[in-house]
Design an enzyme around this catalytic site. Structure first.
Site, short mmCIF file in Angstrom:
data_model
loop_
_atom_site.label_atom_id
_atom_site.label_comp_id
_atom_site.label_asym_id
_atom_site.label_seq_id
_atom_site.Cartn_x
_atom_site.Cartn_y
_atom_site.Cartn_z
N SER A 159 0.84 -1.19 0.00
CA SER A 159 0.00 0.00 0.00
C SER A 159 0.87 1.24 0.00
O SER A 159 1.96 1.24 0.60
CB SER A 159 -0.90 0.03 1.24
OG SER A 159 -1.63 1.25 1.31
N TYR A 195 -2.00 -0.25 10.22
CA TYR A 195 -2.12 -0.69 8.82
C TYR A 195 -0.87 -0.28 8.04
O TYR A 195 -0.28 -1.09 7.31
CB TYR A 195 -3.37 -0.09 8.18
CG TYR A 195 -3.55 -0.49 6.74
CD1 TYR A 195 -4.00 -1.77 6.40
CD2 TYR A 195 -3.26 0.39 5.71
CE1 TYR A 195 -4.16 -2.15 5.08
CE2 TYR A 195 -3.41 0.02 4.38
CZ TYR A 195 -3.86 -1.25 4.07
OH TYR A 195 -4.00 -1.63 2.75
#
Length: 267
Positions: free
Chosen positions: A129, A142
């Site tokens: 990501s 995250y």
């Protein structure tokens, strides 16, 4: 012969879009789901796999190899999100996300490497990501899981290169998928010191996902990586500003970059 692709988390979102696209390009595609038998009329084959259960990982990989005689490409896509302040997010939930996004991806790589080494060829694409390049407020865990996977990919890439195996990262930005519904959300506690700012950031995150790019862009990017003879270490797929944010982090002083993020997230 058509190349055989295994995509973890292939039942929805980016994984489904990538699998459908590669199927149309002539690849033999297997996706994974924790409950594959419950999913009907899927555009490509599904096998049962839970990245938190090494036995299911082993069984799924063995099933693909038994059916096709080889496994050419792994797309490590399965993952989950998590939101909340570091202070208020249960550490047990943090561990669950690390187990899925980081250790789960490693266990799947471990399962496919013996076959790829036997073939003297293979490609592993770890879906990370753009958030993994920076610590984002209320998404710090995250970001940490994806950043950790980026670093591990750099290491394992060098370890397996002499076996004819390529490993790379592809980091997406915000895409219009159902990831928000699968996140662990730390509740917005009524008496929380973070109450207002956390709620406003949750709303902002959901807006980013809902207005995100079409997942077909990820499918096209992954197809290009597969067709590349010598993949780079890192790829980024997203809007100009999302990719430019990584450049800014490299060139700006830390405190200036931090101020930009705090202004963006209204902190």
């Amino acid at each position: 012969m058509s190349k055989v692709v295994l995509i973890t988390g292939g039942s929805s979102g980016i994984g489904k879009s990538v699998g459908e696209y590669l199927s149309q390009k002539g690849f033999i595609v297997y996706g994974t789901s924790r409950n594959s038998t419950k999913i009907k009329n899927h555009p490509f084959k599904l096998v049962s796999l839970d990245v938190n259960d090494v036995n299911t990982i082993k069984s799924a990989v063995e099933e693909v190899i038994k059916n096709e005689g080889k496994l050419d490409i792994l797309i490590n896509n399965a993952g989950m999100g998590i939101t909340g302040s570091i202070e208020e997010t249960p550490t047990s939930e943090m561990r669950k996300v690390f187990n899925t996004n980081f250790f789960g991806a490693i266990d799947v790589m471990k399962a496919v490497l013996p076959q790829m080494r036997k073939q003297k060829s293979g490609l592993i694409i770890n879906v990370t990501s753009i958030a993994g390049y920076m610590g984002l407020p209320f998404r710090g865990i995250y970001s940490a899981t994806k950043g950790a996977l980026e670093i591990v990919t750099e290491a394992i890439r060098m370890e397996v290169k002499n076996f004819g195996i390529e490993v790379t990262n592809v980091a997406p930005g915000d895409f219009a998928t159902n990831i928000a519904s699968g996140r662990y959300h730390t509740p917005v506690f009524e008496n929380s010191p973070y109450k207002e700012v956390y709620q406003s950031n949750l709303d902002l995150m959901d807006t980013h996902v809902n207005s995100g790019n079409d997942p077909i862009e990820m499918a096209e990017a992954i197809y290009k990586i597969i067709k590349t003879s010598k993949p780079k270490v890192h790829y980024k797929v997203g809007s100009f500003m999302q990719k430019f944010s990584i450049v800014l982090k490299k060139i700006l002083p830390d405190t200036i970059y931090e101020k930009l993020l705090m202004n963006h997230y209204k902190l």
